[in-house]
Design a protein around this motif. Structure first.
Motif, PDB file in Angstrom:
ATOM      1  N   ARG A  35      54.692  40.235  -8.162  1.00 42.95           N
ATOM      2  CA  ARG A  35      55.715  40.908  -8.963  1.00 42.95           C
ATOM      3  C   ARG A  35      56.409  42.000  -8.158  1.00 42.95           C
ATOM      4  NH1 ARG A  35      59.366  40.447 -13.032  1.00 42.95           N
ATOM      5  NH2 ARG A  35      59.983  42.546 -13.672  1.00 42.95           N
ATOM      6  N   HIS A  36      55.642  42.739  -7.369  1.00 41.28           N
ATOM      7  CA  HIS A  36      56.235  43.803  -6.566  1.00 41.28           C
ATOM      8  C   HIS A  36      57.176  43.233  -5.504  1.00 41.28           C
ATOM      9  CE1 HIS A  36      52.738  46.807  -7.571  1.00 41.28           C
ATOM     10  NE2 HIS A  36      53.503  46.512  -8.610  1.00 41.28           N
ATOM     11  N   MET A  37      56.783  42.124  -4.908  1.00 42.93           N
ATOM     12  CA  MET A  37      57.662  41.491  -3.921  1.00 42.93           C
ATOM     13  C   MET A  37      58.951  40.995  -4.584  1.00 42.93           C
ATOM     14  SD  MET A  37      55.863  41.840  -1.157  1.00 42.93           S
ATOM     15  CE  MET A  37      55.315  43.359  -1.958  1.00 42.93           C
ATOM     16  N   TYR A  38      58.816  40.446  -5.774  1.00 46.02           N
ATOM     17  CA  TYR A  38      59.985  39.962  -6.524  1.00 46.02           C
ATOM     18  C   TYR A  38      60.939  41.112  -6.842  1.00 46.02           C
ATOM     19  CZ  TYR A  38      62.678  38.238 -10.521  1.00 46.02           C
ATOM     20  OH  TYR A  38      63.691  37.913 -11.385  1.00 46.02           O
ATOM     21  N   GLU A  39      60.389  42.246  -7.262  1.00 45.55           N
ATOM     22  CA  GLU A  39      61.213  43.396  -7.620  1.00 45.55           C
ATOM     23  C   GLU A  39      62.054  43.869  -6.437  1.00 45.55           C
ATOM     24  OE1 GLU A  39      58.432  46.288  -8.946  1.00 45.55           O
ATOM     25  OE2 GLU A  39      58.141  45.382 -10.923  1.00 45.55           O
ATOM     26  N   LEU A  40      61.518  43.719  -5.229  1.00 44.62           N
ATOM     27  CA  LEU A  40      62.218  44.189  -4.030  1.00 44.62           C
ATOM     28  C   LEU A  40      62.999  43.080  -3.333  1.00 44.62           C
ATOM     29  CD1 LEU A  40      59.423  46.534  -2.639  1.00 44.62           C
ATOM     30  CD2 LEU A  40      61.377  47.134  -4.063  1.00 44.62           C
ATOM     31  N   GLY A  41      63.075  41.921  -3.961  1.00 39.82           N
ATOM     32  CA  GLY A  41      63.880  40.833  -3.413  1.00 39.82           C
ATOM     33  C   GLY A  41      63.305  40.194  -2.173  1.00 39.82           C
ATOM     34  N   ASP A  42      61.979  40.276  -2.007  1.00 40.59           N
ATOM     35  CA  ASP A  42      61.341  39.702  -0.823  1.00 40.59           C
ATOM     36  C   ASP A  42      60.997  38.241  -1.084  1.00 40.59           C
ATOM     37  OD1 ASP A  42      60.200  39.548   1.696  1.00 40.59           O
ATOM     38  OD2 ASP A  42      58.239  40.222   0.997  1.00 40.59           O
ATOM     39  N   THR A  43      61.559  37.340  -0.297  1.00 44.78           N
ATOM     40  CA  THR A  43      61.342  35.909  -0.508  1.00 44.78           C
ATOM     41  C   THR A  43      60.460  35.264   0.557  1.00 44.78           C
ATOM     42  OG1 THR A  43      63.377  35.399   0.708  1.00 44.78           O
ATOM     43  CG2 THR A  43      63.565  35.685  -1.685  1.00 44.78           C
ATOM     44  N   LEU A  44      59.933  36.051   1.480  1.00 47.50           N
ATOM     45  CA  LEU A  44      59.083  35.487   2.524  1.00 47.50           C
ATOM     46  C   LEU A  44      57.765  34.997   1.938  1.00 47.50           C
ATOM     47  CD1 LEU A  44      59.471  38.052   5.447  1.00 47.50           C
ATOM     48  CD2 LEU A  44      60.461  35.770   5.288  1.00 47.50           C
ATOM     49  N   ASP A  45      57.216  33.932   2.529  1.00 43.64           N
ATOM     50  CA  ASP A  45      55.902  33.477   2.108  1.00 43.64           C
ATOM     51  C   ASP A  45      54.825  34.323   2.802  1.00 43.64           C
ATOM     52  OD1 ASP A  45      55.722  32.553   4.742  1.00 43.64           O
ATOM     53  OD2 ASP A  45      55.889  30.435   4.195  1.00 43.64           O
ATOM     54  N   HIS A  46      53.567  34.021   2.500  1.00 42.50           N
ATOM     55  CA  HIS A  46      52.446  34.810   3.012  1.00 42.50           C
ATOM     56  C   HIS A  46      52.474  34.944   4.528  1.00 42.50           C
ATOM     57  CE1 HIS A  46      48.309  35.185   4.602  1.00 42.50           C
ATOM     58  NE2 HIS A  46      48.080  35.966   3.550  1.00 42.50           N
ATOM     59  N   ASP A  47      52.559  33.821   5.247  1.00 45.64           N
ATOM     60  CA  ASP A  47      52.528  33.873   6.706  1.00 45.64           C
ATOM     61  C   ASP A  47      53.780  34.533   7.270  1.00 45.64           C
ATOM     62  OD1 ASP A  47      50.140  32.605   6.413  1.00 45.64           O
ATOM     63  OD2 ASP A  47      50.686  30.782   7.507  1.00 45.64           O
ATOM     64  N   GLY A  48      54.911  34.329   6.597  1.00 43.41           N
ATOM     65  CA  GLY A  48      56.145  34.965   7.035  1.00 43.41           C
ATOM     66  C   GLY A  48      56.061  36.481   6.968  1.00 43.41           C
ATOM     67  N   ARG A  49      55.379  36.994   5.961  1.00 45.48           N
ATOM     68  CA  ARG A  49      55.234  38.451   5.854  1.00 45.48           C
ATOM     69  C   ARG A  49      54.375  39.001   6.991  1.00 45.48           C
ATOM     70  NH1 ARG A  49      54.850  37.377   0.239  1.00 45.48           N
ATOM     71  NH2 ARG A  49      52.623  37.853   0.144  1.00 45.48           N
ATOM     72  N   TYR A  50      53.399  38.219   7.463  1.00 42.38           N
ATOM     73  CA  TYR A  50      52.611  38.683   8.609  1.00 42.38           C
ATOM     74  C   TYR A  50      53.400  38.603   9.912  1.00 42.38           C
ATOM     75  CZ  TYR A  50      48.281  39.763   6.250  1.00 42.38           C
ATOM     76  OH  TYR A  50      47.345  40.369   5.461  1.00 42.38           O
ATOM     77  N   LEU A  51      54.288  37.628  10.037  1.00 46.01           N
ATOM     78  CA  LEU A  51      55.161  37.598  11.209  1.00 46.01           C
ATOM     79  C   LEU A  51      56.063  38.829  11.227  1.00 46.01           C
ATOM     80  CD1 LEU A  51      56.202  33.829  11.345  1.00 46.01           C
ATOM     81  CD2 LEU A  51      54.722  35.057  12.958  1.00 46.01           C
ATOM     82  N   ARG A  52      56.579  39.193  10.068  1.00 47.40           N
ATOM     83  CA  ARG A  52      57.404  40.408   9.983  1.00 47.40           C
ATOM     84  C   ARG A  52      56.568  41.640  10.299  1.00 47.40           C
ATOM     85  NH1 ARG A  52      60.176  41.170   4.386  1.00 47.40           N
ATOM     86  NH2 ARG A  52      57.988  41.431   3.750  1.00 47.40           N
TER      87      ARG A  52
END
Length: 333
Positions: A105-122
């Motif tokens: 929900r928090h990721m949705y509120e901030l418009g973050d569309t990356l998947d789990h592994d993508g967030r670790y790459l970032r």
């Protein structure tokens, strides 16, 4: 040598002035106990952790805030500038806990569309930029997948002895690889010690987060534990709802274990987590019992411990007795 942090209190359900008093008290208790510092965690619902870190620094002499840093909240240049600014103003160190964010929900509120592994790459790119800026390079030009910097530099350099220790929270393969590439330790919410029999090196060089309730006798410890964390069916329901909305691998695994059984296992207790009162397991028992159980984690090579939010100053006194017993026994062995 074991590094010990405690955890700063939450602002949830208290006034601003009350939260300030709680945060300052926890920082002073931590310093008096001789521990390195306090974890200041973060999510969409909490006070900005950098403001909390500065508050604690201003009311203590030596503690090191371990600030949770989420890429969606601050640009990596701003994080590096915050670290160097605190070093410049107070001559104090700040450690970093790099996190991806756990609640969908928090990721949705901030418009973050990356998947789990993508967030670790970032997070990997994020951590590298922070480290390069704090290393005092004349200028940093970086063109990556998530960030673009052109001759960026900190005009207030950070002295080398104030370089942050860096941790990553997580247990997934993506987290393991990001931590390896950053040279960072990882933080775990540990399972019962026997569950590591097939993978004894998982914790080596990394940190764990635990609550500790230790007293002279087993009965005294459990009386305190049950008084502090009584049965709470509403809390269990809230935990189950939250568990369904979390993408964190460690949270899902620990939730599944707590839902199967949160009864004590040799003093390892998941009910506070099951009842949605905290996010870590507890060790409960006499000083000797807790020392023996914690000593088994020491033998697996942990390098850091983050204690749960202290209920009062005595909490750290009692926990400290058990930890010292464990460390002495570990050194002798």
């Amino acid at each position: 040598m074991l590094t010990v942090y405690t955890t700063a209190p939450s602002c949830d359900g208290v006034s601003g002035s009350r939260f300030r008093r709680l945060a300052v008290d926890a920082a002073r208790w931590t310093e008096a106990a001789g521990y390195r510092g306090l974890l200041v965690y973060t999510d969409n619902t909490l006070v900005d952790p950098w403001q909390v870190a500065q508050l604690m620094i201003e009311h203590t002499e030596s503690i090191v805030p371990l600030v949770a840093v989420q890429p969606l909240f601050r640009h990596p240049f701003d994080v590096a500038r915050a670290v160097s600014s605190l070093g410049f103003q107070y001559g104090r160190q700040v450690d970093l806990n790099l996190v991806t964010g756990g609640f969908a929900r928090h990721m949705y509120e901030l418009g973050d569309t990356l998947d789990h592994d993508g967030r670790y790459l970032r997070l990997l790119e994020y951590g590298r930029i922070i480290g390069q800026l704090l290393a005092g390079r004349p200028a940093l030009t970086h063109q990556g997948e998530f960030y673009d910097l052109k001759t960026a530099r900190l005009t207030i350099p950070l002295p080398g002895d104030l370089t942050p220790r860096t941790y990553l929270s997580g247990s997934s393969e993506a987290c393991i690889e990001a931590a390896r590439l950053l040279g960072a330790a990882r933080l775990f919410y540990p399972r019962f010690i026997a569950d590591y029999a097939q993978a004894p090196d998982v914790l080596r060089g990394n940190g764990i987060r635990l609550g500790i309730i230790a007293r002279e006798s087993t009965e005294q410890a459990w009386r305190v534990a049950h008084g502090r964390f009584p049965d709470d069916q509403l809390g269990e329901q809230l935990h189950d709802l939250a568990a369904d909305a979390v993408e964190s691998a460690w949270h899902r695994k620990l939730s599944a274990e707590a839902q199967r059984s949160s009864a004590p296992r040799e003093g390892y207790w998941l009910y506070p987590f099951r009842a949605y009162k905290t996010f870590c397991p507890y060790l409960v028992g006499s000083y000797q019992e807790v020392a023996q159980l914690f000593g088994r984690y020491l033998r697996l090579g942990i390098s850091a411990l983050i204690l749960d939010v202290p209920h009062d100053e005595d909490d750290l006194h009692h926990a400290g007795r058990a930890l010292r017993l464990a460390e002495r026994a570990h050194l002798v062995s």
